[in-house]
Scaffold this motif. Sequence first.
Motif, mmCIF file in Angstrom:
data_model
loop_
_atom_site.group_PDB
_atom_site.id
_atom_site.type_symbol
_atom_site.label_atom_id
_atom_site.label_comp_id
_atom_site.label_asym_id
_atom_site.label_seq_id
_atom_site.Cartn_x
_atom_site.Cartn_y
_atom_site.Cartn_z
ATOM 1 N N PHE A 131 44.905 41.975 40.530
ATOM 2 C CA PHE A 131 45.520 40.663 40.690
ATOM 3 C C PHE A 131 46.037 40.206 39.331
ATOM 4 O O PHE A 131 45.270 40.007 38.391
ATOM 5 C CB PHE A 131 44.526 39.647 41.255
ATOM 6 C CG PHE A 131 45.190 38.394 41.744
ATOM 7 C CD1 PHE A 131 45.571 38.268 43.081
ATOM 8 C CD2 PHE A 131 45.474 37.358 40.863
ATOM 9 C CE1 PHE A 131 46.218 37.122 43.527
ATOM 10 C CE2 PHE A 131 46.112 36.203 41.314
ATOM 11 C CZ PHE A 131 46.488 36.081 42.647
ATOM 12 N N CYS A 132 47.363 40.068 39.234
ATOM 13 C CA CYS A 132 47.980 39.634 37.971
ATOM 14 C C CYS A 132 47.874 38.113 37.889
ATOM 15 O O CYS A 132 48.498 37.411 38.677
ATOM 16 C CB CYS A 132 49.439 40.083 37.906
ATOM 17 S SG CYS A 132 50.274 39.496 36.409
ATOM 18 N N TYR A 133 47.084 37.618 36.941
ATOM 19 C CA TYR A 133 46.868 36.171 36.841
ATOM 20 C C TYR A 133 48.131 35.426 36.386
ATOM 21 O O TYR A 133 48.496 34.413 37.005
ATOM 22 C CB TYR A 133 45.674 35.882 35.922
ATOM 23 C CG TYR A 133 45.450 34.416 35.697
ATOM 24 C CD1 TYR A 133 45.061 33.591 36.755
ATOM 25 C CD2 TYR A 133 45.644 33.840 34.449
ATOM 26 C CE1 TYR A 133 44.877 32.241 36.568
ATOM 27 C CE2 TYR A 133 45.463 32.490 34.249
ATOM 28 C CZ TYR A 133 45.085 31.683 35.310
ATOM 29 O OH TYR A 133 44.910 30.346 35.128
ATOM 30 N N PRO A 134 48.839 35.897 35.334
ATOM 31 C CA PRO A 134 50.060 35.174 34.923
ATOM 32 C C PRO A 134 51.096 35.084 36.051
ATOM 33 O O PRO A 134 51.809 34.086 36.155
ATOM 34 C CB PRO A 134 50.596 35.999 33.751
ATOM 35 C CG PRO A 134 49.405 36.718 33.203
ATOM 36 C CD PRO A 134 48.518 36.984 34.392
ATOM 37 N N GLU A 135 51.192 36.093 36.888
ATOM 38 C CA GLU A 135 52.178 36.083 37.974
ATOM 39 C C GLU A 135 51.605 35.532 39.273
ATOM 40 O O GLU A 135 52.346 35.325 40.235
ATOM 41 C CB GLU A 135 52.688 37.501 38.247
ATOM 42 C CG GLU A 135 53.510 38.084 37.127
ATOM 43 C CD GLU A 135 54.078 39.444 37.537
ATOM 44 O OE1 GLU A 135 55.274 39.504 37.825
ATOM 45 O OE2 GLU A 135 53.309 40.420 37.583
ATOM 46 N N ASN A 136 50.276 35.350 39.296
ATOM 47 C CA ASN A 136 49.597 34.831 40.482
ATOM 48 C C ASN A 136 49.870 35.666 41.734
ATOM 49 O O ASN A 136 50.128 35.129 42.819
ATOM 50 C CB ASN A 136 49.997 33.360 40.717
ATOM 51 C CG ASN A 136 49.044 32.679 41.682
ATOM 52 O OD1 ASN A 136 47.846 32.963 41.688
ATOM 53 N ND2 ASN A 136 49.563 31.809 42.517
ATOM 54 N N ARG B 251 46.816 45.821 31.846
ATOM 55 C CA ARG B 251 48.116 45.381 31.357
ATOM 56 C C ARG B 251 49.097 45.580 32.507
ATOM 57 O O ARG B 251 49.292 46.688 32.987
ATOM 58 C CB ARG B 251 48.540 46.194 30.125
ATOM 59 C CG ARG B 251 49.696 45.567 29.373
ATOM 60 C CD ARG B 251 49.866 46.154 27.985
ATOM 61 N NE ARG B 251 48.811 45.718 27.068
ATOM 62 C CZ ARG B 251 47.873 46.515 26.550
ATOM 63 N NH1 ARG B 251 47.858 47.784 26.840
ATOM 64 N NH2 ARG B 251 46.965 46.035 25.719
ATOM 65 N N CYS B 252 49.697 44.482 32.953
ATOM 66 C CA CYS B 252 50.533 44.520 34.161
ATOM 67 C C CYS B 252 51.784 45.360 33.930
ATOM 68 O O CYS B 252 52.528 45.112 32.994
ATOM 69 C CB CYS B 252 50.917 43.101 34.571
ATOM 70 S SG CYS B 252 51.965 43.042 36.029
ATOM 71 N N PRO B 253 52.031 46.348 34.802
ATOM 72 C CA PRO B 253 53.231 47.167 34.632
ATOM 73 C C PRO B 253 54.507 46.366 34.885
ATOM 74 O O PRO B 253 55.571 46.744 34.423
ATOM 75 C CB PRO B 253 53.076 48.273 35.681
ATOM 76 C CG PRO B 253 51.867 47.968 36.469
ATOM 77 C CD PRO B 253 51.189 46.756 35.923
ATOM 78 N N ALA B 254 54.407 45.248 35.603
ATOM 79 C CA ALA B 254 55.601 44.464 35.917
ATOM 80 C C ALA B 254 55.921 43.432 34.838
ATOM 81 O O ALA B 254 57.061 43.330 34.396
ATOM 82 C CB ALA B 254 55.430 43.783 37.261
ATOM 83 N N CYS B 255 54.922 42.655 34.385
ATOM 84 C CA CYS B 255 55.219 41.572 33.437
ATOM 85 C C CYS B 255 54.632 41.829 32.055
ATOM 86 O O CYS B 255 54.830 41.039 31.143
ATOM 87 C CB CYS B 255 54.702 40.234 33.981
ATOM 88 S SG CYS B 255 52.898 40.067 33.927
ATOM 89 N N ALA B 256 53.893 42.920 31.881
ATOM 90 C CA ALA B 256 53.335 43.343 30.587
ATOM 91 C C ALA B 256 52.225 42.426 30.056
ATOM 92 O O ALA B 256 51.740 42.608 28.953
ATOM 93 C CB ALA B 256 54.420 43.520 29.535
HETATM 94 ZN ZN LIG Z 1 52.133 40.749 36.031
#
Ligand SMILES: [Zn+2]
Length: 200
Positions: A108-113, A138-143
Amino acid sequence: MYDGLTTKYTFACPERGETRVTLSGFRRLERLPGAAHPAVYSVHFACVCGGEHVGLVSHDELDWAPLGLGSGATFLNLMTARLEVLDSELAELAAARIRAGEWPWSFFCYPENQPRPVFPSSFFLLAPSAGAVGVAVRCPACAQASINIVSEHHVDLPFHNDREVGVVEHVFAADAARAIEEFTAELHSAQFDARRLALE
Ligand SMILES: [Zn+2]
Ligand SMILES: [Zn+2]
């Protein structure tokens, strides 16, 4: 080095000569500069001897071997008592599940919710946390980095995704050293929020 039957990696141990570790036994992953094809990661891992050692894992072994897509995935065929290559069968199964919208790993990516698919090479810190595992991704989408609290199976077994994971409500520093400090502090403060992982 990766064994698909036990889902364990083999590393050298100064006490025992050799040791076997699941992904959830990893503590810190760092991509080494230089080697690009394949990329190589240094892994600090918790060993059964009680110590923490460092080993090297290639990108293939980290992300693809658990899916049967790496080289050297073998199993013991009890009918012929021979080691046989597991690759094709397991790989086909993995490919079919991914095509059907299932992801081998997610977080679950917290910055992107929102939940996101991920591979183990995006995990950079892991720590045991009250019977579960705290994992910094480390999120592959938003880093950006997020910390999830998940089961050991969620980390160790491809296609086993917890239906709910704990999420630390914190946006982490971009630099690794500060992120490690913050990670440790957050894990101990236990300020988690449960989020649903509905990737399917
Ligand atoms: Zn993300
Ligand atoms: Zn050891």
